[in-house]
Design a protein around this motif. Sequence first.
Motif, PDB file in Angstrom:
ATOM      1  N   ASP A  43       0.853  -1.178   0.000  1.00 31.53           N
ATOM      2  CA  ASP A  43       0.000   0.000   0.000  1.00 31.53           C
ATOM      3  C   ASP A  43       0.892   1.231   0.000  1.00 31.53           C
ATOM      4  O   ASP A  43       2.059   1.159   0.394  1.00 31.53           O
ATOM      5  CB  ASP A  43      -0.971   0.019   1.182  1.00 31.53           C
ATOM      6  CG  ASP A  43      -2.323   0.576   0.728  1.00 31.53           C
ATOM      7  OD1 ASP A  43      -3.272  -0.201   0.550  1.00 31.53           O
ATOM      8  OD2 ASP A  43      -2.401   1.810   0.493  1.00 31.53           O
ATOM      9  N   VAL A  44       0.335   2.321  -0.481  1.00 28.25           N
ATOM     10  CA  VAL A  44       1.089   3.581  -0.548  1.00 28.25           C
ATOM     11  C   VAL A  44       0.254   4.682   0.081  1.00 28.25           C
ATOM     12  O   VAL A  44      -0.909   4.879  -0.288  1.00 28.25           O
ATOM     13  CB  VAL A  44       1.414   3.956  -2.009  1.00 28.25           C
ATOM     14  CG1 VAL A  44       2.084   5.333  -2.058  1.00 28.25           C
ATOM     15  CG2 VAL A  44       2.294   2.911  -2.650  1.00 28.25           C
ATOM     16  N   VAL A  45       0.862   5.366   1.025  1.00 27.16           N
ATOM     17  CA  VAL A  45       0.228   6.512   1.675  1.00 27.16           C
ATOM     18  C   VAL A  45       1.161   7.691   1.441  1.00 27.16           C
ATOM     19  O   VAL A  45       2.370   7.491   1.305  1.00 27.16           O
ATOM     20  CB  VAL A  45       0.031   6.212   3.186  1.00 27.16           C
ATOM     21  CG1 VAL A  45       1.300   5.781   3.883  1.00 27.16           C
ATOM     22  CG2 VAL A  45      -0.575   7.401   3.932  1.00 27.16           C
ATOM     23  N   HIS A  46       0.602   8.908   1.360  1.00 26.30           N
ATOM     24  CA  HIS A  46       1.551  10.011   1.217  1.00 26.30           C
ATOM     25  C   HIS A  46       1.629  10.850   2.492  1.00 26.30           C
ATOM     26  O   HIS A  46       0.725  10.846   3.322  1.00 26.30           O
ATOM     27  CB  HIS A  46       1.291  10.867  -0.036  1.00 26.30           C
ATOM     28  CG  HIS A  46       0.080  11.735  -0.045  1.00 26.30           C
ATOM     29  ND1 HIS A  46      -0.767  11.811  -1.138  1.00 26.30           N
ATOM     30  CD2 HIS A  46      -0.416  12.601   0.862  1.00 26.30           C
ATOM     31  CE1 HIS A  46      -1.730  12.684  -0.882  1.00 26.30           C
ATOM     32  NE2 HIS A  46      -1.541  13.175   0.322  1.00 26.30           N
ATOM     33  N   ASP A  60      -5.902   0.082   6.902  1.00 23.64           N
ATOM     34  CA  ASP A  60      -7.061  -0.823   6.772  1.00 23.64           C
ATOM     35  C   ASP A  60      -6.949  -1.633   5.485  1.00 23.64           C
ATOM     36  O   ASP A  60      -7.142  -2.857   5.482  1.00 23.64           O
ATOM     37  CB  ASP A  60      -8.378  -0.017   6.693  1.00 23.64           C
ATOM     38  CG  ASP A  60      -8.803   0.549   8.034  1.00 23.64           C
ATOM     39  OD1 ASP A  60      -8.270   0.123   9.066  1.00 23.64           O
ATOM     40  OD2 ASP A  60      -9.676   1.450   8.034  1.00 23.64           O
ATOM     41  N   ARG A  61      -6.666  -0.937   4.384  1.00 26.14           N
ATOM     42  CA  ARG A  61      -6.618  -1.634   3.093  1.00 26.14           C
ATOM     43  C   ARG A  61      -5.464  -2.620   3.058  1.00 26.14           C
ATOM     44  O   ARG A  61      -5.605  -3.732   2.542  1.00 26.14           O
ATOM     45  CB  ARG A  61      -6.512  -0.611   1.943  1.00 26.14           C
ATOM     46  CG  ARG A  61      -6.684  -1.235   0.577  1.00 26.14           C
ATOM     47  CD  ARG A  61      -6.782  -0.204  -0.537  1.00 26.14           C
ATOM     48  NE  ARG A  61      -5.564   0.579  -0.681  1.00 26.14           N
ATOM     49  CZ  ARG A  61      -5.437   1.619  -1.499  1.00 26.14           C
ATOM     50  NH1 ARG A  61      -6.472   2.015  -2.238  1.00 26.14           N
ATOM     51  NH2 ARG A  61      -4.304   2.281  -1.573  1.00 26.14           N
ATOM     52  N   PHE A  62      -4.320  -2.227   3.637  1.00 23.77           N
ATOM     53  CA  PHE A  62      -3.156  -3.135   3.658  1.00 23.77           C
ATOM     54  C   PHE A  62      -3.495  -4.394   4.460  1.00 23.77           C
ATOM     55  O   PHE A  62      -3.178  -5.511   4.041  1.00 23.77           O
ATOM     56  CB  PHE A  62      -1.949  -2.407   4.247  1.00 23.77           C
ATOM     57  CG  PHE A  62      -0.682  -3.208   4.231  1.00 23.77           C
ATOM     58  CD1 PHE A  62      -0.125  -3.647   3.026  1.00 23.77           C
ATOM     59  CD2 PHE A  62      -0.021  -3.529   5.411  1.00 23.77           C
ATOM     60  CE1 PHE A  62       1.052  -4.389   3.009  1.00 23.77           C
ATOM     61  CE2 PHE A  62       1.147  -4.270   5.400  1.00 23.77           C
ATOM     62  CZ  PHE A  62       1.688  -4.705   4.203  1.00 23.77           C
ATOM     63  N   GLU A  63      -4.149  -4.222   5.588  1.00 25.39           N
ATOM     64  CA  GLU A  63      -4.531  -5.388   6.404  1.00 25.39           C
ATOM     65  C   GLU A  63      -5.485  -6.299   5.630  1.00 25.39           C
ATOM     66  O   GLU A  63      -5.330  -7.526   5.658  1.00 25.39           O
ATOM     67  CB  GLU A  63      -5.198  -4.929   7.710  1.00 25.39           C
ATOM     68  CG  GLU A  63      -4.193  -4.399   8.718  1.00 25.39           C
ATOM     69  CD  GLU A  63      -4.831  -3.936  10.032  1.00 25.39           C
ATOM     70  OE1 GLU A  63      -4.066  -3.693  10.975  1.00 25.39           O
ATOM     71  OE2 GLU A  63      -6.077  -3.793  10.112  1.00 25.39           O
ATOM     72  N   ASP A 157      -7.536 -10.302  -8.021  1.00 22.33           N
ATOM     73  CA  ASP A 157      -8.514  -9.390  -7.432  1.00 22.33           C
ATOM     74  C   ASP A 157      -7.936  -7.966  -7.404  1.00 22.33           C
ATOM     75  O   ASP A 157      -6.981  -7.695  -6.664  1.00 22.33           O
ATOM     76  CB  ASP A 157      -8.819  -9.875  -6.005  1.00 22.33           C
ATOM     77  CG  ASP A 157      -9.868  -9.022  -5.308  1.00 22.33           C
ATOM     78  OD1 ASP A 157     -10.188  -7.930  -5.813  1.00 22.33           O
ATOM     79  OD2 ASP A 157     -10.356  -9.459  -4.243  1.00 22.33           O
ATOM     80  N   PRO A 158      -8.516  -7.050  -8.191  1.00 23.67           N
ATOM     81  CA  PRO A 158      -7.925  -5.700  -8.264  1.00 23.67           C
ATOM     82  C   PRO A 158      -8.135  -4.878  -6.995  1.00 23.67           C
ATOM     83  O   PRO A 158      -7.526  -3.824  -6.838  1.00 23.67           O
ATOM     84  CB  PRO A 158      -8.653  -5.069  -9.453  1.00 23.67           C
ATOM     85  CG  PRO A 158      -9.954  -5.782  -9.524  1.00 23.67           C
ATOM     86  CD  PRO A 158      -9.719  -7.173  -9.016  1.00 23.67           C
ATOM     87  N   THR A 159      -9.004  -5.370  -6.080  1.00 22.57           N
ATOM     88  CA  THR A 159      -9.192  -4.625  -4.824  1.00 22.57           C
ATOM     89  C   THR A 159      -8.053  -4.911  -3.854  1.00 22.57           C
ATOM     90  O   THR A 159      -7.941  -4.259  -2.809  1.00 22.57           O
ATOM     91  CB  THR A 159     -10.550  -4.953  -4.142  1.00 22.57           C
ATOM     92  OG1 THR A 159     -10.526  -6.305  -3.697  1.00 22.57           O
ATOM     93  CG2 THR A 159     -11.706  -4.742  -5.091  1.00 22.57           C
ATOM     94  N   VAL A 160      -7.240  -5.909  -4.194  1.00 23.58           N
ATOM     95  CA  VAL A 160      -6.037  -6.219  -3.404  1.00 23.58           C
ATOM     96  C   VAL A 160      -4.866  -5.593  -4.161  1.00 23.58           C
ATOM     97  O   VAL A 160      -4.576  -5.987  -5.290  1.00 23.58           O
ATOM     98  CB  VAL A 160      -5.850  -7.752  -3.288  1.00 23.58           C
ATOM     99  CG1 VAL A 160      -4.541  -8.082  -2.598  1.00 23.58           C
ATOM    100  CG2 VAL A 160      -7.032  -8.360  -2.546  1.00 23.58           C
TER     101      VAL A 160
END
Length: 305
Positions: A43-46, A60-63, A157-160
């Motif tokens: 995941d990427v956060v800025h 959340d998304r990374f988990e 799965d593109p949501t992953v």
Amino acid sequence: MELPDGADGSAGVAYSDGALVPISQATISVLDWGFSHSDVTYDVVHVWKGAFFRLDDHLDRFERSCANLRLDPGLSRDGIRDVLFACVRASGLRDAYVEMLCTRGVPPPGSRDPRHVQNRFMAYAIPFVWVLDLARQDRGARLHLADVPRISAGSVDPTVKNFHWGDMTRALFQALDLGADTTVLVDADGYVTEGPGFNVFAVSDGAIVTPDTGVLEGVTRASVRELCEEAGIPFTMGKLHPQALLSADEVFLSSTAGGIMPVSYINNRVLGVGRPGPVATQLRARYWQRHEEGWHATPVDYGDA
Ligand code: PLP
């Protein structure tokens, strides 16, 4: 957690094997399935002006991604958070692209069984990355609608968030060869999906539509939705036919690595007057202005750095 004495983190800092190192020293084994099988999630956060943006949404998304792929980063959520803060603090970067990733790891010699592989967590902070530079954003990007179909969602799965970018890279070469800035792909049924690093939005008669399936559930897309709610702009997620994109009044893209990015041409067809349209321009300005106001921000304590 700190860099070794005398190490320079200004080009970026990584967390690798339990320690911080300058980004140039972060390595991965050629035997790690993250490299050889794309068996990895990330995941990427800025970080913008010294604060993480929507950090919890990214965690959340990374988990969710790790759980979906049966990957165990081996750190708690707070542990991951601490590592991300440590990378940014040690780099001193005020505007940063911060990535966390978990690879399957290196299997025991001769094993092909993913259950027996020790997974590996890494993270890094590097200077902010723009999927489209500011000059392109100001004039509006030139988008190419690829004839390369997106990898089927039933297969990957593109949501992953994943490294299966073969389709995107092929489509990007096609776009660049034709003089476009970037590309958007359609699914096997012909509907618009997403592009290399961003979600796609069409604005028609003042209302916004973005694909609901076959795409990463972008964190920036959530920001677009919230900004639309604030501004009273109708926002829906649904099927988006290429024809609707080509005939839209405006089109824009969204990504952690660049924000809200207007498009002014698709396949050499002019959208509107060939400049960023009013809705995209308003949302883009608002997105960065809200950053200044501390929206969804978690400040980094840089100490004396
Ligand atoms: N779609 C894909 C394939 C991506 O790689 C990305 C981000 O990197 C996005 C969409 C946008 O997601 P986000 O807004 O969370 O950065």
